[in-house]
Design an enzyme around this catalytic site. Structure first.
Site, short mmCIF file in Angstrom:
data_model
loop_
_atom_site.label_atom_id
_atom_site.label_comp_id
_atom_site.label_asym_id
_atom_site.label_seq_id
_atom_site.Cartn_x
_atom_site.Cartn_y
_atom_site.Cartn_z
N ASN A 13 0.88 -1.17 0.00
CA ASN A 13 0.00 0.00 0.00
C ASN A 13 0.92 1.23 0.00
O ASN A 13 1.49 1.57 1.03
CB ASN A 13 -0.89 -0.03 1.25
CG ASN A 13 -1.76 1.21 1.36
OD1 ASN A 13 -1.79 2.03 0.45
ND2 ASN A 13 -2.46 1.35 2.48
N TRP A 14 1.06 1.84 -1.18
CA TRP A 14 2.00 2.96 -1.29
C TRP A 14 1.36 4.29 -0.89
O TRP A 14 2.00 5.35 -0.97
CB TRP A 14 2.61 2.99 -2.70
CG TRP A 14 3.65 1.91 -2.88
CD1 TRP A 14 4.21 1.15 -1.87
CD2 TRP A 14 4.25 1.44 -4.10
NE1 TRP A 14 5.12 0.26 -2.39
CE2 TRP A 14 5.17 0.41 -3.75
CE3 TRP A 14 4.11 1.79 -5.43
CZ2 TRP A 14 5.92 -0.27 -4.72
CZ3 TRP A 14 4.88 1.11 -6.39
CH2 TRP A 14 5.77 0.10 -6.03
N LYS A 15 0.11 4.25 -0.48
CA LYS A 15 -0.57 5.44 0.06
C LYS A 15 -0.33 6.67 -0.82
O LYS A 15 -0.23 6.54 -2.04
CB LYS A 15 -0.14 5.66 1.52
CG LYS A 15 -0.32 4.39 2.37
CD LYS A 15 -0.21 4.61 3.83
CE LYS A 15 -0.34 3.27 4.56
NZ LYS A 15 -0.39 3.39 5.99
N HIS A 100 -9.86 1.14 4.77
CA HIS A 100 -8.59 1.39 5.48
C HIS A 100 -8.83 2.42 6.58
O HIS A 100 -9.61 3.37 6.41
CB HIS A 100 -7.54 1.89 4.48
CG HIS A 100 -6.16 1.89 5.08
ND1 HIS A 100 -5.74 2.86 5.95
CD2 HIS A 100 -5.14 1.02 4.95
CE1 HIS A 100 -4.51 2.59 6.34
NE2 HIS A 100 -4.11 1.47 5.74
N GLU A 102 -7.19 4.85 7.56
CA GLU A 102 -6.91 6.24 7.20
C GLU A 102 -8.08 6.85 6.44
O GLU A 102 -8.35 8.05 6.56
CB GLU A 102 -5.60 6.31 6.39
CG GLU A 102 -4.40 6.10 7.29
CD GLU A 102 -3.20 5.46 6.63
OE1 GLU A 102 -3.13 5.43 5.39
OE2 GLU A 102 -2.32 4.97 7.37
N GLU A 170 -5.86 -5.03 10.65
CA GLU A 170 -4.88 -3.96 10.81
C GLU A 170 -5.19 -3.17 12.09
O GLU A 170 -6.03 -2.26 12.07
CB GLU A 170 -4.94 -3.00 9.62
CG GLU A 170 -4.51 -3.61 8.31
CD GLU A 170 -3.84 -2.57 7.42
OE1 GLU A 170 -2.69 -2.81 7.03
OE2 GLU A 170 -4.44 -1.53 7.15
N GLY A 176 1.94 2.41 10.84
CA GLY A 176 2.92 3.49 10.69
C GLY A 176 3.73 3.79 11.95
O GLY A 176 4.48 4.77 11.99
N SER A 217 2.76 -2.03 10.49
CA SER A 217 4.20 -2.01 10.80
C SER A 217 4.89 -3.35 10.53
O SER A 217 5.77 -3.76 11.29
CB SER A 217 4.43 -1.55 12.24
OG SER A 217 4.13 -0.17 12.34
P1 PGA Z 1 2.37 0.36 7.75
O1 PGA Z 1 0.98 0.55 7.00
O2 PGA Z 1 2.98 -0.93 7.24
O3 PGA Z 1 3.18 1.57 7.40
O4 PGA Z 1 2.07 0.27 9.21
C1 PGA Z 1 0.12 -0.53 6.78
C2 PGA Z 1 -1.17 -0.05 6.19
O5 PGA Z 1 -1.59 1.07 6.46
O6 PGA Z 1 -1.82 -0.79 5.42
#
Ligand code: PGA
Length: 256
Positions: A13-15, A100, A102, A170, A176, A217
């Site tokens: 997931n490159w966001k 997600h 976010e 998650e 993060g 993470s």
């Molecule tokens: P992260 O993100 O590996 O940076 O914790 C995972 C995600 O948001 O899917």
């Protein structure tokens, strides 16, 4: 696109991190090394919307699969700023991350909106990667299992049970943060989610249609702890997937 989950999966997931040219650089590096691993692990890359077309083009001669980070549930119309399923399909996207944390936090996505997206995506034969997870406060209040099962049940409402779906556990509080949850905690929650799926699907439960993965993470030092858990069939990786050396190590661990 594989119709079922016979192989473990690594998802990047490159966001909102990379320009098109940077994205193309990473894809070029990944393509070279993934060739030796493609028999053992599925690799799904979810770049930003603006890079989808370029990635789609450069993946034409590769078995790496393309995913989007979001989609809207309507097919077309006056929905300024949204992206539709036909737009994603035109670019060869086979997967979409939905729900997600976010998006739940910054775009105010509700469980009902996630469900509308899951229904639209599955009806159009894309595979949703449905994210569920508790916040730190919910965990401290002893509500973790309730929260993740409620998110799961709402996301799966009225679902066609013959469709392929990935569920990503998650924990919101570790995303993060650089600190994943303890593998035992991921395992316990994965069992809770699996039971919720068994309850929902009953006689229709087919494990080749449903994949349960962990995200939050994940890095090269902890990935093995998660994929060694039989119940976890892969990982969703944010930060560590942006560093190609690290991400390749993660993909190799998932393949082993
Ligand atoms: P992260 O993100 O590996 O940076 O914790 C995972 C995600 O948001 O899917």
């Amino acid at each position: 696109m594989s119709p079922n989950f016979s192989k473990p999966v690594a998802i990047a997931n490159w966001k909102m991190n990379l320009t098109i040219s940077k994205t193309e650089d990473l894809i070029r590096e990944l393509k070279k090394d993934y060739q030796d691993l493609e028999e053992k692990v599925d690799l799904i890359i979810c770049p930003s919307f603006t890079a989808l077309e370029a990635v789609s083009r450069s993946l034409k001669d590769s078995t790496i699969k393309l995913g989007a980070q979001n989609v809207f549930w309507e097919e077309k119309g006056a929905y300024t700023g949204e992206i539709s399923i036909p737009m994603l399909k035109e670019l060869g996207c086979g997967y979409v991350i939905l729900g997600h944390s976010e998006r739940r936090e910054y775009a105010c996505e509700t469980d009902e909106m996630v469900n509308k997206k899951v229904l639209a995506v599955t009806q159009n034969d894309l595979i949703p990667i449905i994210c569920v997870g508790e916040t730190f406060e919910e965990r401290q209040a002893g509500r973790k299992d309730l929260v993740v099962v409620s998110q799961l049940n709402k996301a799966f409402k009225n679902i066609d049970q013959s469709k392929s779906i990935i569920v990503a556990y998650e924990p919101v509080w570790v995303i993060g943060s650089g600190q994943a949850v303890k593998p035992q905690e991921a395992k316990d929650t994965a069992h809770v989610l699996r039971q919720a799926l068994l309850d929902l699907y009953q006689d229709n439960f087919k494990k080749e249609n449903l994949s349960l993965i962990y995200g939050g993470s994940v890095d090269e030092s902890n990935v093995k702890d998660f994929v060694d858990l039989k119940i976890i069939q892969g990982v969703l990786v944010g930060g560590a997937s942006l560093k190609i050396d690290q991400f390749l190590k993660i993909i190799k661990e998932v393949a082993d």
